[in-house]
Design a protein around this motif. Sequence first.
Motif, PDB file in Angstrom:
ATOM      1  N   LEU A  72      -3.325   1.993  -3.730  1.00 46.13           N
ATOM      2  CA  LEU A  72      -3.012   3.421  -3.668  1.00 46.13           C
ATOM      3  C   LEU A  72      -4.181   4.170  -3.053  1.00 46.13           C
ATOM      4  N   ASP A  73      -3.896   4.998  -2.026  1.00 48.50           N
ATOM      5  CA  ASP A  73      -4.976   5.850  -1.538  1.00 48.50           C
ATOM      6  C   ASP A  73      -5.252   6.904  -2.613  1.00 48.50           C
TER       7      ASP A  73
ATOM      8  N   ARG B  39       0.846  -1.203   0.000  1.00 48.60           N
ATOM      9  CA  ARG B  39       0.000   0.000   0.000  1.00 48.60           C
ATOM     10  C   ARG B  39       0.870   1.238   0.000  1.00 48.60           C
ATOM     11  N   ILE B  40       0.580   2.127  -0.935  1.00 46.75           N
ATOM     12  CA  ILE B  40       1.252   3.423  -1.004  1.00 46.75           C
ATOM     13  C   ILE B  40       0.211   4.475  -0.666  1.00 46.75           C
ATOM     14  N   SER B  41       0.510   5.248   0.369  1.00 46.81           N
ATOM     15  CA  SER B  41      -0.414   6.309   0.776  1.00 46.81           C
ATOM     16  C   SER B  41       0.336   7.626   0.847  1.00 46.81           C
ATOM     17  N   SER B  42      -0.388   8.709   0.660  1.00 47.15           N
ATOM     18  CA  SER B  42       0.232  10.021   0.739  1.00 47.15           C
ATOM     19  C   SER B  42       0.534  10.332   2.199  1.00 47.15           C
TER      20      SER B  42
ATOM     21  N   LEU C   1      -7.283   2.551  -4.851  1.00 46.14           N
ATOM     22  CA  LEU C   1      -7.181   2.090  -6.226  1.00 46.14           C
ATOM     23  C   LEU C   1      -6.299   0.845  -6.211  1.00 46.14           C
ATOM     24  N   VAL C   2      -6.718  -0.193  -6.904  1.00 46.50           N
ATOM     25  CA  VAL C   2      -5.959  -1.441  -6.939  1.00 46.50           C
ATOM     26  C   VAL C   2      -5.228  -1.536  -8.273  1.00 46.50           C
TER      27      VAL C   2
ATOM     28  N   LEU D 195       0.537   9.621  -8.650  1.00 46.52           N
ATOM     29  CA  LEU D 195       1.358   8.595  -9.292  1.00 46.52           C
ATOM     30  C   LEU D 195       0.759   8.064 -10.584  1.00 46.52           C
ATOM     31  N   ASP D 196      -0.250   8.740 -11.103  1.00 43.53           N
ATOM     32  CA  ASP D 196      -0.991   8.251 -12.263  1.00 43.53           C
ATOM     33  C   ASP D 196      -0.095   7.930 -13.460  1.00 43.53           C
TER      34      ASP D 196
END
Length: 92
Positions: free
Chosen positions: A61-62, A28-31, A50-51, A69-70
């Motif tokens: 991704l939160d 998991r990557i979160s801001s 988002l998976v 990171l799009d």
Amino acid sequence: MLTLTENATAIVKELTTAPDAPETAGLRISSAPETGFAVAATPQPEPGDLVVEQDGATVYLDQPAAEQLDAMVLDAGVDETGSLQFGLMAQG
């Protein structure tokens, strides 16, 4: 959408496919306001995440991280001290 390098895919799979890990485990990557992003292995996504699935690797991704990171590529490796390092670069 975020994509992963071959190295990142292998490392994410290694981190999240332990015998006792649930099938929904992912990275998991979160801001994070102070550091930019927080990265952690997690048993499942948080509501609204988002998976991103690529070659058997799962990243969550939160919403703020997903937006930031799009158009990025996640890379990973191990440095000379044995520490896991993640990096980001623009999609080419």
